[in-house]
Design an enzyme around this catalytic site. Sequence first.
Site, mmCIF file in Angstrom:
data_model
loop_
_atom_site.group_PDB
_atom_site.id
_atom_site.type_symbol
_atom_site.label_atom_id
_atom_site.label_comp_id
_atom_site.label_asym_id
_atom_site.label_seq_id
_atom_site.Cartn_x
_atom_site.Cartn_y
_atom_site.Cartn_z
ATOM 1 N N GLY A 1 -21.181 -57.243 33.444
ATOM 2 C CA GLY A 1 -22.439 -56.804 34.048
ATOM 3 C C GLY A 1 -22.222 -55.892 35.244
ATOM 4 O O GLY A 1 -23.191 -55.525 35.912
ATOM 5 N N GLN A 2 -20.987 -55.519 35.484
ATOM 6 C CA GLN A 2 -20.715 -54.584 36.591
ATOM 7 C C GLN A 2 -21.337 -53.227 36.255
ATOM 8 O O GLN A 2 -21.023 -52.644 35.213
ATOM 9 C CB GLN A 2 -19.204 -54.434 36.805
ATOM 10 N N THR A 3 -22.216 -52.765 37.114
ATOM 11 C CA THR A 3 -22.926 -51.515 36.823
ATOM 12 C C THR A 3 -22.340 -50.316 37.562
ATOM 13 O O THR A 3 -22.585 -49.182 37.174
ATOM 14 C CB THR A 3 -24.416 -51.643 37.201
ATOM 15 N N HIS B 1 -16.952 -54.204 44.252
ATOM 16 C CA HIS B 1 -17.881 -54.628 45.300
ATOM 17 C C HIS B 1 -18.047 -56.134 45.241
ATOM 18 O O HIS B 1 -18.262 -56.706 44.175
ATOM 19 C CB HIS B 1 -19.231 -53.925 45.198
ATOM 20 N N HIS C 1 -20.292 -59.222 46.219
ATOM 21 C CA HIS C 1 -21.648 -59.598 46.614
ATOM 22 C C HIS C 1 -21.569 -60.810 47.545
ATOM 23 O O HIS C 1 -20.904 -61.799 47.215
ATOM 24 C CB HIS C 1 -22.476 -60.019 45.398
HETATM 25 P P1 AMP Z 1 -23.179 -54.951 39.994
HETATM 26 O O1 AMP Z 1 -24.154 -55.378 38.948
HETATM 27 O O2 AMP Z 1 -22.235 -56.059 40.398
HETATM 28 O O3 AMP Z 1 -22.440 -53.692 39.607
HETATM 29 O O4 AMP Z 1 -24.029 -54.663 41.284
HETATM 30 C C1 AMP Z 1 -24.335 -53.387 41.750
HETATM 31 C C2 AMP Z 1 -25.253 -53.568 42.925
HETATM 32 O O5 AMP Z 1 -25.344 -52.352 43.626
HETATM 33 C C3 AMP Z 1 -26.690 -53.974 42.543
HETATM 34 O O6 AMP Z 1 -27.000 -55.211 43.175
HETATM 35 C C4 AMP Z 1 -27.526 -52.823 43.081
HETATM 36 O O7 AMP Z 1 -28.769 -53.255 43.592
HETATM 37 C C5 AMP Z 1 -26.630 -52.243 44.155
HETATM 38 N N1 AMP Z 1 -26.851 -50.842 44.469
HETATM 39 C C6 AMP Z 1 -26.978 -49.817 43.600
HETATM 40 N N2 AMP Z 1 -27.148 -48.655 44.262
HETATM 41 C C7 AMP Z 1 -27.119 -48.961 45.584
HETATM 42 C C8 AMP Z 1 -27.264 -48.193 46.776
HETATM 43 N N3 AMP Z 1 -27.439 -46.867 46.742
HETATM 44 N N4 AMP Z 1 -27.180 -48.835 47.961
HETATM 45 C C9 AMP Z 1 -27.010 -50.172 48.010
HETATM 46 N N5 AMP Z 1 -26.861 -50.949 46.919
HETATM 47 C C10 AMP Z 1 -26.925 -50.361 45.716
#
Ligand code: AMP
Length: 143
Positions: free
Chosen positions: A91-93, A98, A100
Site C-alpha cells: 500500500g506504499q503510494t 516514510h 508514519h
Molecule cells: P503511504 O500510503 O505509506 O505511501 O503514505 C503516503 C502518505 O503521504 C499518505 O498518508 C499521504 O496523505 C501523504 N502525502 C502525500 N502527499 C503529501 C504531501 N504533499 N505532504 C504531506 N503528506 C503527503
Amino acid sequence: MNCIFCRIVKGEIPAEVVARTEDVVAFLDVQPLADGHVLVVPVAHEACVEDLEPAQADALFRAVTRLAGPVREAVDAAGTTIGVNNGEATGQTIPHVHVHIVPRWEQDGAGSIHTIFPRRGRRDVKEVGTAIRAGIDVARGAD
Ligand code: AMP
Ligand code: ZN
C-alpha cells in the site's frame, strides 16, 4: 526526479515541517489519519527500508524516537502507532521511505497492527527462522 517527498525535502513544495536534520525531514501528513500524524523521511531517495545505507537508517530511527514523545504530547494522545508501508504491494503510494507516526487515543476506533491482517502465518516458525537467518547480510550487520 518527480518525487513529492524529495521536493518537500528540498523545500520546493510546502509542507508543515516539524523537524529537519542533515539526514532526515519530518512533516505533517497532508491527509492526516489523526491530528498530529507525522511522516519522517530520509533525505536520501530510497524506496524501501532495506535500500537505506546503515547511517541513513540510524538517522531515520533516531529521528522517530526523538519525535514520538513530542508528537504524542502536542495532541495530548495516549500513544502512537508507528509504521511503514514498505513496498508497493503493502500500500506504499510514494516510493520514498516514510515512517508514519500516528497519535492514538483509547477508543479512537482504530486497531492494532494485528488488525491489518485477516489471516495468520501458516508456515513452520523454525523453518521460516532458518530461512531468514540464512539471508542476513553479515557484513551489513557488522557496521
Ligand atoms: P503511504 O500510503 O505509506 O505511501 O503514505 C503516503 C502518505 O503521504 C499518505 O498518508 C499521504 O496523505 C501523504 N502525502 C502525500 N502527499 C503529501 C504531501 N504533499 N505532504 C504531506 N503528506 C503527503
Ligand atoms: Zn524521493
